[in-house]
Design a protein around this motif. Structure first.
Motif, PDB file in Angstrom:
ATOM      1  N   UNK A   1       0.842  -1.196   0.000  1.00  0.00           N
ATOM      2  CA  UNK A   1       0.000   0.000   0.000  1.00  0.00           C
ATOM      3  C   UNK A   1       0.886   1.258   0.000  1.00  0.00           C
ATOM      4  N   UNK A   2       0.547   2.221  -0.839  1.00  0.00           N
ATOM      5  CA  UNK A   2       1.231   3.508  -0.983  1.00  0.00           C
ATOM      6  C   UNK A   2       2.643   3.407  -1.557  1.00  0.00           C
ATOM      7  N   UNK A   3       2.997   2.261  -2.085  1.00  0.00           N
ATOM      8  CA  UNK A   3       4.307   2.070  -2.717  1.00  0.00           C
ATOM      9  C   UNK A   3       4.106   1.721  -4.171  1.00  0.00           C
ATOM     10  N   UNK A   4       5.091   2.026  -4.974  1.00  0.00           N
ATOM     11  CA  UNK A   4       5.082   1.620  -6.380  1.00  0.00           C
ATOM     12  C   UNK A   4       6.475   1.131  -6.744  1.00  0.00           C
ATOM     13  N   UNK A   5       6.529   0.093  -7.517  1.00  0.00           N
ATOM     14  CA  UNK A   5       7.822  -0.368  -8.022  1.00  0.00           C
ATOM     15  C   UNK A   5       8.260   0.541  -9.149  1.00  0.00           C
ATOM     16  N   UNK A   6       9.538   0.874  -9.176  1.00  0.00           N
ATOM     17  CA  UNK A   6      10.011   1.835 -10.173  1.00  0.00           C
ATOM     18  C   UNK A   6      11.398   1.447 -10.672  1.00  0.00           C
ATOM     19  N   UNK A   7      11.534   1.385 -11.989  1.00  0.00           N
ATOM     20  CA  UNK A   7      12.856   1.099 -12.558  1.00  0.00           C
ATOM     21  C   UNK A   7      13.823   2.249 -12.297  1.00  0.00           C
ATOM     22  N   UNK A   8      13.314   3.455 -12.174  1.00  0.00           N
ATOM     23  CA  UNK A   8      14.204   4.580 -11.863  1.00  0.00           C
ATOM     24  C   UNK A   8      14.788   4.416 -10.454  1.00  0.00           C
ATOM     25  N   UNK A   9      14.008   3.863  -9.528  1.00  0.00           N
ATOM     26  CA  UNK A   9      14.545   3.583  -8.198  1.00  0.00           C
ATOM     27  C   UNK A   9      15.624   2.496  -8.252  1.00  0.00           C
ATOM     28  N   UNK A  10      15.412   1.492  -9.097  1.00  0.00           N
ATOM     29  CA  UNK A  10      16.433   0.450  -9.268  1.00  0.00           C
ATOM     30  C   UNK A  10      17.718   1.091  -9.786  1.00  0.00           C
ATOM     31  N   UNK A  11      17.590   1.979 -10.760  1.00  0.00           N
ATOM     32  CA  UNK A  11      18.772   2.660 -11.311  1.00  0.00           C
ATOM     33  C   UNK A  11      19.476   3.477 -10.226  1.00  0.00           C
ATOM     34  N   UNK A  12      18.707   4.182  -9.402  1.00  0.00           N
ATOM     35  CA  UNK A  12      19.298   4.970  -8.313  1.00  0.00           C
ATOM     36  C   UNK A  12      20.005   4.048  -7.327  1.00  0.00           C
ATOM     37  N   UNK A  13      19.386   2.907  -7.016  1.00  0.00           N
ATOM     38  CA  UNK A  13      20.005   1.939  -6.107  1.00  0.00           C
ATOM     39  C   UNK A  13      21.326   1.427  -6.670  1.00  0.00           C
ATOM     40  N   UNK A  14      21.331   1.120  -7.961  1.00  0.00           N
ATOM     41  CA  UNK A  14      22.553   0.612  -8.595  1.00  0.00           C
ATOM     42  C   UNK A  14      23.639   1.681  -8.662  1.00  0.00           C
ATOM     43  N   UNK A  15      23.241   2.927  -8.859  1.00  0.00           N
ATOM     44  CA  UNK A  15      24.214   4.025  -8.809  1.00  0.00           C
ATOM     45  C   UNK A  15      24.790   4.125  -7.396  1.00  0.00           C
ATOM     46  N   UNK A  16      23.954   3.901  -6.393  1.00  0.00           N
ATOM     47  CA  UNK A  16      24.437   3.893  -5.010  1.00  0.00           C
ATOM     48  C   UNK A  16      25.479   2.808  -4.782  1.00  0.00           C
ATOM     49  N   UNK A  17      25.222   1.612  -5.296  1.00  0.00           N
ATOM     50  CA  UNK A  17      26.203   0.522  -5.179  1.00  0.00           C
ATOM     51  C   UNK A  17      27.495   0.926  -5.885  1.00  0.00           C
ATOM     52  N   UNK A  18      27.383   1.476  -7.085  1.00  0.00           N
ATOM     53  CA  UNK A  18      28.572   1.908  -7.831  1.00  0.00           C
ATOM     54  C   UNK A  18      29.323   3.002  -7.078  1.00  0.00           C
ATOM     55  N   UNK A  19      28.589   3.922  -6.461  1.00  0.00           N
ATOM     56  CA  UNK A  19      29.221   4.990  -5.681  1.00  0.00           C
ATOM     57  C   UNK A  19      30.004   4.408  -4.497  1.00  0.00           C
ATOM     58  N   UNK A  20      29.398   3.463  -3.790  1.00  0.00           N
ATOM     59  CA  UNK A  20      30.094   2.807  -2.676  1.00  0.00           C
ATOM     60  C   UNK A  20      31.355   2.100  -3.139  1.00  0.00           C
ATOM     61  N   UNK A  21      31.264   1.415  -4.286  1.00  0.00           N
ATOM     62  CA  UNK A  21      32.445   0.738  -4.839  1.00  0.00           C
ATOM     63  C   UNK A  21      33.496   1.746  -5.289  1.00  0.00           C
ATOM     64  N   UNK A  22      33.047   2.880  -5.819  1.00  0.00           N
ATOM     65  CA  UNK A  22      33.984   3.928  -6.244  1.00  0.00           C
ATOM     66  C   UNK A  22      34.751   4.517  -5.076  1.00  0.00           C
ATOM     67  N   UNK A  23      34.064   4.765  -3.985  1.00  0.00           N
ATOM     68  CA  UNK A  23      34.739   5.274  -2.782  1.00  0.00           C
ATOM     69  C   UNK A  23      35.737   4.247  -2.278  1.00  0.00           C
ATOM     70  N   UNK A  24      35.360   2.984  -2.309  1.00  0.00           N
ATOM     71  CA  UNK A  24      36.266   1.915  -1.882  1.00  0.00           C
ATOM     72  C   UNK A  24      37.493   1.858  -2.794  1.00  0.00           C
TER      73      UNK A  24
END
Length: 146
Positions: A109-132
């Motif tokens: 309820x009140x949530x929607x699945x979004x491919x743009x959120x998946x992209x943001x999540x994957x950018x977050x993973x890439x950012x964490x790996x970049x800092x590492x």
């Protein structure tokens, strides 16, 4: 002459952690992932956002949280002592987690699945790996490691 260190293998750390300490920090990593999963699959965080944050700031706050948590989880997994294959397993878990939680949100309820959120999540993973990776390059010596 030593062979060059693979990209996924960090520079030696100037400290040593006990097995108990390593297990504790990995338990913290898994706990954070579980708590984040619960937060993504419950309607209460969205309801709280509607009450506390203006709609104009709500979107940027939510997306910033997505980016930040996935970056933190990726960085955390990168820095904790483990084998390269276990680290890779954790990164794959994070990437699959991004897709699965967004897919499951369509039934919350009140949530929607979004491919743009998946992209943001994957950018977050890439950012964490970049800092590492920056940590691996510069390490504790302050000099770039080839």
């Amino acid at each position: 002459m030593e062979s060059p260190r693979p990209w996924y293998e960090p520079q030696m750390r100037p400290y040593s952690l006990s097995k108990k300490t390593v297990l504790f920090w990995w338990a913290c990593w898994w706990l954070l992932l579980v708590l984040w999963t619960i937060g993504l699959l419950r309607p209460e965080p969205i309801q709280l956002q509607h009450h506390l944050i203006s709609p104009s700031l709500g979107w940027i706050t939510a997306k910033g949280l997505h980016l930040g948590v996935y970056a933190l989880l990726a960085l955390f997994a990168s820095l904790l002592p483990s084998s390269p294959s276990f680290k890779l397993f954790c990164f794959i878990i994070l990437m699959v987690h991004a897709f699965v939680t967004e897919f499951l949100q369509q039934w919350v309820k009140e949530r929607t699945g979004s491919l743009s959120d998946v992209a943001i999540d994957l950018v977050g993973v890439a950012l964490g790996l970049g800092v590492w990776k920056l940590y691996c390059w510069f390490g504790t010596t302050g000099k770039k490691v080839p």
